[in-house]
Every structure is written in C-alpha cells, then in structure tokens.
Design an enzyme around this catalytic site. Structure first.
Site, PDB file in Angstrom:
ATOM      1  N   SER A  64       0.800  -1.238   0.000  1.00 56.86           N
ATOM      2  CA  SER A  64       0.000   0.000   0.000  1.00 56.86           C
ATOM      3  C   SER A  64       0.823   1.274   0.000  1.00 56.86           C
ATOM      4  O   SER A  64       0.250   2.354  -0.172  1.00 56.86           O
ATOM      5  CB  SER A  64      -0.940   0.013   1.200  1.00 56.86           C
ATOM      6  OG  SER A  64      -2.003  -0.849   0.946  1.00 56.86           O
ATOM      7  N   LYS A  67       0.308   3.394  -2.930  1.00 50.59           N
ATOM      8  CA  LYS A  67      -0.870   4.268  -3.046  1.00 50.59           C
ATOM      9  C   LYS A  67      -0.499   5.756  -2.946  1.00 50.59           C
ATOM     10  O   LYS A  67      -1.218   6.606  -3.464  1.00 50.59           O
ATOM     11  CB  LYS A  67      -1.892   3.910  -1.960  1.00 50.59           C
ATOM     12  CG  LYS A  67      -2.463   2.488  -2.095  1.00 50.59           C
ATOM     13  CD  LYS A  67      -3.305   2.117  -0.868  1.00 50.59           C
ATOM     14  CE  LYS A  67      -3.833   0.697  -0.935  1.00 50.59           C
ATOM     15  NZ  LYS A  67      -4.504   0.292   0.339  1.00 50.59           N
ATOM     16  N   TYR A 191      -4.092  -2.664  -9.988  1.00 51.81           N
ATOM     17  CA  TYR A 191      -3.930  -2.443  -8.543  1.00 51.81           C
ATOM     18  C   TYR A 191      -3.019  -3.512  -7.920  1.00 51.81           C
ATOM     19  O   TYR A 191      -2.068  -3.195  -7.199  1.00 51.81           O
ATOM     20  CB  TYR A 191      -5.315  -2.448  -7.874  1.00 51.81           C
ATOM     21  CG  TYR A 191      -5.266  -2.436  -6.365  1.00 51.81           C
ATOM     22  CD1 TYR A 191      -5.030  -1.258  -5.665  1.00 51.81           C
ATOM     23  CD2 TYR A 191      -5.443  -3.609  -5.635  1.00 51.81           C
ATOM     24  CE1 TYR A 191      -4.973  -1.252  -4.271  1.00 51.81           C
ATOM     25  CE2 TYR A 191      -5.391  -3.609  -4.250  1.00 51.81           C
ATOM     26  CZ  TYR A 191      -5.151  -2.428  -3.574  1.00 51.81           C
ATOM     27  OH  TYR A 191      -5.079  -2.427  -2.203  1.00 51.81           O
ATOM     28  N   TYR A 243      -4.513   3.447   8.162  1.00 53.82           N
ATOM     29  CA  TYR A 243      -5.865   2.898   8.360  1.00 53.82           C
ATOM     30  C   TYR A 243      -6.391   3.271   9.738  1.00 53.82           C
ATOM     31  O   TYR A 243      -6.235   4.424  10.151  1.00 53.82           O
ATOM     32  CB  TYR A 243      -5.859   1.367   8.154  1.00 53.82           C
ATOM     33  CG  TYR A 243      -5.176   0.950   6.884  1.00 53.82           C
ATOM     34  CD1 TYR A 243      -5.656   1.401   5.653  1.00 53.82           C
ATOM     35  CD2 TYR A 243      -4.051   0.148   6.880  1.00 53.82           C
ATOM     36  CE1 TYR A 243      -5.029   1.031   4.473  1.00 53.82           C
ATOM     37  CE2 TYR A 243      -3.434  -0.233   5.709  1.00 53.82           C
ATOM     38  CZ  TYR A 243      -3.930   0.218   4.507  1.00 53.82           C
ATOM     39  OH  TYR A 243      -3.315  -0.138   3.351  1.00 53.82           O
ATOM     40  N   VAL A 261       1.259  -3.771   3.816  1.00 58.16           N
ATOM     41  CA  VAL A 261       1.241  -5.067   4.504  1.00 58.16           C
ATOM     42  C   VAL A 261       2.490  -5.908   4.235  1.00 58.16           C
ATOM     43  O   VAL A 261       2.658  -6.975   4.832  1.00 58.16           O
ATOM     44  CB  VAL A 261      -0.019  -5.924   4.225  1.00 58.16           C
ATOM     45  CG1 VAL A 261      -1.255  -5.324   4.847  1.00 58.16           C
ATOM     46  CG2 VAL A 261      -0.206  -6.167   2.752  1.00 58.16           C
TER      47      VAL A 261
HETATM   48  N1  GLU Z   1      -2.350  -5.267  -1.756  1.00 54.66           N
HETATM   49  C1  GLU Z   1      -2.833  -5.170  -0.403  1.00 54.66           C
HETATM   50  C2  GLU Z   1      -4.338  -5.386  -0.394  1.00 54.66           C
HETATM   51  O1  GLU Z   1      -4.981  -4.871  -1.249  1.00 54.66           O
HETATM   52  C3  GLU Z   1      -2.491  -3.839   0.150  1.00 54.66           C
HETATM   53  C4  GLU Z   1      -2.886  -3.651   1.598  1.00 54.66           C
HETATM   54  C5  GLU Z   1      -1.818  -2.938   2.397  1.00 54.66           C
HETATM   55  O2  GLU Z   1      -0.660  -2.922   2.047  1.00 54.66           O
HETATM   56  O3  GLU Z   1      -2.156  -2.386   3.462  1.00 54.66           O
HETATM   57  O4  GLU Z   1      -4.893  -6.060   0.412  1.00 54.66           O
END
Ligand code: GLU
Length: 309
Positions: A64, A67, A191, A243, A261
């Site tokens: 993430s 992003k 994505y 988050y 993650v």
């Molecule tokens: N590719 C992971 C997902 O979509 C990213 C989540 C993350 O890194 O927090 O679940």
C-alpha cells in the site's frame, strides 16, 4: 560521525534484538513466506545525506505504500476532479472494509484504504490498456528514485490475484455505484501489480524525497507536485496512512506516514527528511510493528515530530 548515522545505527541494533516481531500478512500467501527477522531503514535528509541500517538494500513488497505514488500521479492528471471519486477523511475502519461503502454510495473515505486506492487506479487506467497504465506507474517510481532496476514481483501479484476476493468485492461494489469506469478485472489487475512493486528502503526513501522538499525532485530540480500539493499529500498520509491505526501513529511518531502489509512504512519529516523502514511482522491493524517502533525512536532522537514546538 554525523549524528543521523549514529541514531540510525543505534535503532538498527535495538530493533534487531527485539523478539516481539509481529505477524506476517498471511492473506497474501506469497507474503507469508517472508522472514520476520529482516529489518531495514534508510533516511535521506534534505541536504542529501543518506543514512542506512540493516537490510536497507533488500527489495520488499511495497504494497500500500504504492498508493502514495498512484495518488500523486492521478492528482497530476486529474487535479481536484479526483475528489469527486474519493473522500479525504480518515475511515476509522480496517483497510479492506466494505461497510462504509454502502452508507456512502460507493465513494471511498480516502485514497489510502483499498477501496479508495482502487478508485484512484481506475482513474489512471482510463483511456489506457492495463499494461500501459502499469508501465506509467512503474516508470514514475523509477524516475522518482532515479533507479531503473525497480520491478514488479510477478509472484506476489499473481498470489494476490488468486486470493484477492475482498478487493474484488470492493471493486465490484463500487462499479455497481458507477464509481469505476473500467472493467473491474482490469482495475484489479493494475492495482495488484502496483502493490507488488518491489523496492528497498533506500529506493523508497529516495523516491519520496519530493514530499520532504515542497514537491521538488532533488536530482532534476523539477516540480513533481506544487508545494501546496506536497503539503496536502502529507496531510492525507498523517490522517489516513495507517488505516484505523492512523491516530496511534500520529500520537507516537508524529509524522505523515504510509504503511504497507509487506511491512514497509514510508514517513516524511517535511523540510527535513524522507524515511523508509521495513520489518515484515505486522500489528493487528496491518501496520509494521517494529517499523513503527523504529520510527518512534528516530523522531524522538532527531526531534522531527511535526508537533514539536
Ligand atoms: N495489496 C494489499 C491489499 O490490497 C495492500 C494492503 C496494504 O498494504 O495495506 O490487500
């Protein structure tokens, strides 16, 4: 020796010795295989000094953290029109939550929860083939880091494609509200692949320097974004980058940050430094457990919290 080098060496030693390493993200099978004893840190200050420690040159799955860069790219293409598709408020919910979407007519709370990032990816994809959109994202990362060796880990992308049912549900749900323009499979494919970009702490810290320098790319002097936009991206990282652990991260670390993650965290000390840490074990919110602790030590010792008087 420069003080930053000492602090980074001290943190690396302290973190290496800890036994509370957190849990790897097992919902993406390929990530479950990563060794939790790994730890890396890289700090690039605005004078161009680089301090590294531990496994700072080992590529890991940025997940993430990508992003932040897709948001930057999409803002460059669509400007404030992007905010018709996605909000700017902390969600207070897990990264892959679906409940808020129903109450809010398919408009995700912010660009860093999965639903919001899918909406941003969909915008970048519009008018292109998935391969072209992905190429654009990857080239952007390579340009920012000044490193053409950055690649996508195809095994991680395939692993998430096979098991990403929750993300598929989010994307289909948003499509039903007309929030996604492209075929759901295409948006998901781009994505999953941008989440599977592999970078080391050093490469990440280099790539994010523009956020610590009012939007300027240090090598070319080019404006990646305006100073105002850099401030705004930092504000979103502070309020939404971890988050439902974003409040705790601001409280403990006091910097804009974005977790992934894969166990990475990118943090920005505006006007001071760009920082990347990596420790694959996560806390219950899906954020790197020791990565956060390392950043807490760093900001405390360097006096870098943005809340410091
Ligand atoms: N590719 C992971 C997902 O979509 C990213 C989540 C993350 O890194 O927090 O679940």
């Amino acid at each position: 020796m420069f003080k930053l080098d000492d602090v980074v060496a001290e943190i690396t030693d302290a973190v290496k010795q800890r036994s509370d390493r957190g849990e790897v993200a097992s919902y993406i099978p390929e990530l479950a295989r990563v060794d939790t004893s790994a730890f890396g840190i890289a700090v690039v200050d605005v004078a161009g000094n680089v301090a590294v420690g531990g496994d700072s040159e080992t590529p890991f799955s940025i997940q993430s953290i990508s992003k932040v860069f897709t948001l930057t790219l999409a803002l460059g293409k669509f400007g404030d029109r992007l905010w018709r598709r996605v909000g700017r408020e902390p969600s207070g919910s897990p990264f892959n939550s679906i409940v808020q979407l129903e109450r809010e007519q398919g408009i995700p709370r912010n660009p860093f929860i999965n639903a919001g990032a899918l909406a941003v990816t969909d915008l970048i994809l519009s008018g292109h083939q998935p391969r072209e959109a992905l190429g654009e994202i990857l080239r952007f990362m390579q340009f920012l880091a000044d490193d053409s060796s950055i690649t996508i880990d195809q095994a991680v992308a395939a692993s998430e494609h096979r098991t990403g049912f929750r993300n598929a549900a989010l994307a289909n749900y948003m499509k039903s509200f007309g929030v996604l323009d492209n075929p759901v499979d295409f948006t998901l494919g781009v994505y999953f692949h941008h989440c599977a970009i592999s970078m080391s702490c050093r490469q990440l810290a280099m790539a994010a320097q523009f956020l610590a320098r009012d939007g300027k790319h240090p090598l070319t002097g080019m404006s990646v974004v305006t100073p105002e936009r850099a401030r705004r991206i930092n504000a979103l990282m502070l309020t939404c980058g971890h988050y439902d652990g974003s409040g705790e991260f601001a409280y403990r670390v006091g910097l804009p940050g974005k977790s992934g993650v894969g166990g990475g965290i990118l943090a920005i000390a505006p006007g001071k430094a760009s920082i990347a840490v990596w420790s694959p074990g996560l806390d219950t919110n899906g954020n790197s457990h020791l990565g956060r602790i390392a950043l807490e030590m760093l900001t405390k010792q360097m006096g870098w919290s943005i809340f410091r008087a």
